[in-house]
Design a protein around this motif. Structure first.
Motif, short mmCIF file in Angstrom:
data_model
loop_
_atom_site.label_atom_id
_atom_site.label_comp_id
_atom_site.label_asym_id
_atom_site.label_seq_id
_atom_site.Cartn_x
_atom_site.Cartn_y
_atom_site.Cartn_z
N ILE A 1 7.12 20.10 12.32
CA ILE A 1 7.01 21.32 11.53
C ILE A 1 7.96 21.22 10.34
CG2 ILE A 1 7.11 23.85 11.56
CD1 ILE A 1 5.12 22.79 13.58
N ASN A 2 7.40 21.27 9.13
CA ASN A 2 8.22 21.16 7.92
C ASN A 2 9.13 19.94 7.95
OD1 ASN A 2 7.07 23.59 7.06
ND2 ASN A 2 8.74 24.82 7.92
N GLY A 3 8.59 18.83 8.48
CA GLY A 3 9.35 17.60 8.53
C GLY A 3 10.33 17.49 9.67
N VAL A 4 10.37 18.50 10.54
CA VAL A 4 11.31 18.52 11.68
C VAL A 4 10.53 18.22 12.96
CG1 VAL A 4 12.96 19.90 13.01
CG2 VAL A 4 12.79 20.19 10.52
N ASP A 5 10.99 17.23 13.71
CA ASP A 5 10.34 16.87 14.97
C ASP A 5 10.66 17.87 16.07
OD1 ASP A 5 9.16 14.64 13.88
OD2 ASP A 5 10.73 13.26 14.55
N VAL A 6 9.63 18.33 16.75
CA VAL A 6 9.75 19.18 17.93
C VAL A 6 9.42 18.31 19.13
CG1 VAL A 6 8.96 21.27 19.09
CG2 VAL A 6 9.02 21.19 16.58
N ILE A 7 10.40 18.10 20.00
CA ILE A 7 10.17 17.21 21.14
C ILE A 7 9.55 17.98 22.31
CG2 ILE A 7 12.05 15.66 20.49
CD1 ILE A 7 13.75 16.92 22.69
N ASN A 8 8.89 17.25 23.20
CA ASN A 8 8.31 17.90 24.38
C ASN A 8 9.39 18.07 25.43
OD1 ASN A 8 8.51 15.16 25.09
ND2 ASN A 8 6.82 15.29 26.53
N GLY A 9 10.40 18.86 25.06
CA GLY A 9 11.57 19.07 25.90
C GLY A 9 11.58 20.44 26.54
N GLY A 10 12.75 21.05 26.56
CA GLY A 10 12.90 22.36 27.18
C GLY A 10 13.08 22.32 28.68
N TYR A 11 12.96 21.14 29.29
CA TYR A 11 13.09 21.05 30.74
C TYR A 11 14.56 21.19 31.12
CZ TYR A 11 8.34 19.31 30.43
OH TYR A 11 6.99 19.21 30.17
N GLY A 12 14.86 22.24 31.84
CA GLY A 12 16.23 22.53 32.21
C GLY A 12 16.56 23.99 32.10
N SER A 13 15.57 24.82 31.69
CA SER A 13 15.79 26.27 31.71
C SER A 13 16.08 26.73 33.13
CB SER A 13 14.57 27.00 31.16
OG SER A 13 14.54 26.93 29.76
N GLY A 14 15.55 26.03 34.09
CA GLY A 14 15.83 26.26 35.50
C GLY A 14 15.54 24.99 36.27
N ALA A 15 16.09 24.89 37.47
CA ALA A 15 15.93 23.67 38.26
C ALA A 15 15.94 24.00 39.74
CB ALA A 15 17.04 22.68 37.94
N ALA A 16 15.29 23.14 40.51
CA ALA A 16 15.27 23.29 41.97
C ALA A 16 15.13 21.91 42.59
CB ALA A 16 14.11 24.18 42.41
N ALA A 17 15.67 21.77 43.78
CA ALA A 17 15.50 20.53 44.53
C ALA A 17 14.17 20.55 45.26
CB ALA A 17 16.63 20.36 45.54
N HIS A 18 13.59 19.38 45.46
CA HIS A 18 12.43 19.28 46.35
C HIS A 18 12.88 19.72 47.74
CE1 HIS A 18 9.18 17.63 48.76
NE2 HIS A 18 8.49 17.43 47.65
N PRO A 19 12.11 20.55 48.43
CA PRO A 19 12.59 21.12 49.70
C PRO A 19 12.78 20.12 50.83
CG PRO A 19 10.30 21.72 49.32
CD PRO A 19 10.79 21.08 48.06
N THR A 20 12.14 18.95 50.74
CA THR A 20 12.25 17.99 51.85
C THR A 20 12.65 16.58 51.42
OG1 THR A 20 9.87 17.50 51.74
CG2 THR A 20 10.57 19.25 53.26
N ARG A 21 12.46 16.22 50.16
CA ARG A 21 12.71 14.85 49.73
C ARG A 21 13.96 14.79 48.85
NH1 ARG A 21 6.83 14.58 49.27
NH2 ARG A 21 6.88 14.65 47.00
N LYS A 22 14.99 14.12 49.35
CA LYS A 22 16.24 14.01 48.61
C LYS A 22 16.05 13.20 47.35
CE LYS A 22 18.96 14.15 52.87
NZ LYS A 22 19.85 13.37 53.76
N GLY A 23 16.78 13.58 46.33
CA GLY A 23 16.71 12.85 45.08
C GLY A 23 15.53 13.23 44.20
N GLU A 24 14.73 14.24 44.62
CA GLU A 24 13.63 14.72 43.81
C GLU A 24 13.90 16.15 43.37
OE1 GLU A 24 9.69 14.09 45.25
OE2 GLU A 24 10.13 12.07 45.99
N PHE A 25 13.50 16.46 42.14
CA PHE A 25 13.81 17.75 41.55
C PHE A 25 12.64 18.26 40.74
CE2 PHE A 25 17.63 15.25 42.00
CZ PHE A 25 18.52 16.12 42.60
N TYR A 26 12.65 19.59 40.53
CA TYR A 26 11.72 20.24 39.63
C TYR A 26 12.53 20.93 38.54
CZ TYR A 26 8.36 19.63 43.44
OH TYR A 26 7.56 19.10 44.43
N VAL A 27 12.16 20.72 37.30
CA VAL A 27 12.80 21.43 36.18
C VAL A 27 11.70 22.09 35.36
CG1 VAL A 27 14.92 20.10 36.00
CG2 VAL A 27 12.87 19.24 34.89
#
Length: 423
Positions: free
Chosen positions: A48-74
Motif C-alpha cells: 500500500i503506497n509502497g509499504v509492504d503489509v506482511i501476513n502477520g498479526g499472529y500473536g494477538s492471543g495464544a494457546a497451547a495445544h491441549p494434548t500435544r506438547k510443543g504445539e501452539f495456536y496463535v
C-alpha cells in the motif's frame, strides 16, 4: 523376607512418585526451546503506497495445544488498519481473522502446521470489519485504503485471544461486542456469546461489558484446567456509565463464564498504570490462579512497560450484582464502579483480585516489542511469550501506513516467540 519385600515395594512406590512428579513439573523436557526467540515465517500480503503489509498479526492471543506438547495456536486480530476520521482504514478489507497452528520441531525451529481461517455459521469466510448496530457495533466506521466507506459484517471479529479446547474446538474473544465465539476445529462459528442487549445468541455476558471502549474490548481469554470455565479480561477501563463520567482509570474487569450453565461472575483488577495501559492475554495456573499481561503502548527500549502478574481470584469479590441486565452494572451509592475510587469500592466491601509480579520482560529479556499480547504457561515456571506485529505497519499520522520499525534494531517488527522463566 517380609522386610525385604516391604523395602522393595516402598522403593518402587517412591520411584513411581518421583517419575510422576517429573512428568507434572517438567512439561518441557522433550521440547527444544534453545533456538528461541524466533520469528514466524512471513510473506508480503499487500503493498500500500509502497509499504509492504506482511501476513502477520499472529500473536494477538495464544494457546497451547491441549494434548500435544510443543504445539501452539496463535491468532490475528481484525487485520491491518490505520486510524482515519471516526474509524479505521482497513488496508486489506477482505482479510479474514486467522488461527495459525505451529509447533517447535525436532530441530528447535518454528514450523507452521496449518492456517485456520474463521468462518460464519454457513461456512463462509468472515472479515475483520465492524459489526452493525445491535450486533456488537463499537461505532467505528470502516474505510478502504483510499478513504471510501466500507460496509459491516454481522459475523466480523476483532479477535484478540484464543482457547484451544480438549475436543478440538476453539473459543475466541474479541473487541467488538465484546463477543466470545465458539468455533469448530475447521473454524466454523458454532455459538456467539455477547452482552445482554447484543443480538447474537441466547447465552449472554453481563450487559455492562458492552460499555467497553472501541478497540479496548475482551483482550484476553483462557480456560480453567478443569475445562469448565472461560476467563476473559477486559483491556482497560470501560465507559460506564459514559466516556465523560468514567474516572477510575486503573479499574478493569475480569469475567468468568461457566461453559455448561452459562453462569457468569465478574472480578475487579487494579492496573498499575492508567487509561493508556492494557490488560492483555491471560493463561491459567489453576482454577483460581492465572497469569495476566499488563503493558503500555511504548517499545521496550523506549521505557515500555511489559509485565506479567500472577493473580488469584479466590479472595476477590464477585461484582456481577443481582441484575446482570443492568447496562451500567453494579453501583455503589448510585455510582458505577468506573466512577468510584478504590477507597469507595473497599469501603463497600468489594475486593479486587490479588496480584504479584511474575516477570518484567524489559528487565529480564530487554524485550523490544510494543504490543506484548500473547502468553501460554508451559509448566515448570516457564512462559511462552508472543507479540502482535501489526502486520509490519503503523499509522503515519495521516491514516496511511508506514513500516513498523523496532527503534533499537532498526528492523521491521515481526511476530516472535520467546520462552522466559518466571518467578
Amino acid at each position: 523376607m517380609k522386610k525385604t519385600l516391604l523395602s522393595m515395594l516402598l522403593l518402587a512406590g517412591l520411584t513411581a512418585c518421583r517419575e510422576n512428579e517429573a512428568s507434572i513439573t517438567d512439561d518441557n523436557k522433550d521440547i527444544n526451546y534453545s533456538k528461541l526467540p524466533q520469528e514466524f515465517p512471513f510473506t508480503t500480503m499487500a503493498t500500500i503506497n509502497g509499504v509492504d503489509v506482511i501476513n502477520g498479526g499472529y500473536g494477538s492471543g495464544a494457546a497451547a495445544h491441549p494434548t500435544r506438547k510443543g504445539e501452539f495456536y496463535v491468532i490475528t486480530d481484525r487485520g491491518p488498519n490505520t486510524d482515519y476520521l471516526n474509524g479505521k482504514k482497513f488496508l486489506v478489507p477482505n482479510f479474514t481473522p486467522t488461527i495459525m497452528h505451529l509447533k517447535i520441531n525436532a530441530d528447535g525451529n518454528i514450523e507452521v502446521i496449518k492456517y485456520i481461517k474463521l468462518k460464519n455459521p454457513s461456512g463462509q469466510l468472515i472479515t475483520g470489519l465492524p459489526n452493525p448496530v445491535g450486533m456488537g457495533s463499537t461505532g467505528e466506521v470502516a474505510y478502504d485504503a483510499n478513504g471510501n466507506v466500507l460496509g459491516t459484517d454481522n459475523y466480523g471479529l476483532d479477535s484478540e485471544s484464543i482457547v484451544a479446547a480438549q475436543d478440538g474446538t476453539f473459543w475466541v474473544s474479541d473487541e467488538y461486542g465484546p463477543h466470545i465465539v465458539h468455533y469448530s476445529a475447521e473454524g466454523v462459528e458454532m455459538e456467539r456469546i455477547s452482552p445482554i442487549g447484543v443480538n447474537t445468541g441466547t447465552r449472554k455476558l453481563p450487559a455492562v461489558l458492552a460499555k467497553r471502549r472501541p478497540n479496548r474490548g475482551m483482550e484476553g481469554l483462557c480456560i480453567t484446567p478443569d475445562g469448565k470455565t472461560l476467563v476473559g479480561t477486559m483491556q482497560s477501563m470501560m465507559y460506564a456509565p459514559s466516556k465523560n463520567l468514567a474516572t477510575n482509570k486503573t479499574l478493569t474487569r475480569i469475567v468468568t463464564f461457566d461453559i455448561a450453565t452459562g453462569q457468569t461472575k465478574q472480578f475487579l483488577y487494579q492496573q498499575d498504570g492508567g487509561a493508556s495501559d492494557s490488560v492483555c492475554d491471560i493463561t491459567a495456573l489453576s482454577n483460581t490462579e492465572f497469569l495476566v499481561i499488563e503493558r503500555d503502548g511504548n517499545f521496550g527500549s523506549q521505557g515500555g512497560i511489559k509485565k506479567v502478574y500472577k493473580i488469584n481470584i479466590s479472595g476477590a469479590s464477585d461484582v456481577n450484582g443481582s441484575d446482570i441486565s443492568a447496562v451500567d452494572g453494579l453501583k455503589i451509592n448510585g455510582k458505577t464502579l468506573e466512577q468510584s475510587t478504590w477507597s469507595e469500592i473497599a469501603a463497600a466491601g468489594y475486593q479486587p483480585v490479588t496480584k504479584t509480579l511474575a516477570v518484567d520482560l524489559v528487565s529480564k529479556l530487554g524485550y523490544e516489542h510494543d504490543k506484548f499480547e500473547g502468553i501460554v504457561y508451559l509448566g515448570n515456571k516457564k512462559l511462552a511469550v508472543f507479540n502482535d506485529d501489526d502486520f509490519g505497519i503503523v499509522d503515519d499520522g495521516n491514516g496511511n501506513p508506514k513500516a513498523k520499525i523496532l527503534p533499537k534494531t532498526g528492523k521491521t517488527d515481526k511476530g516472535t516467540m520467546y520462552v522466559v522463566d518466571i518467578q
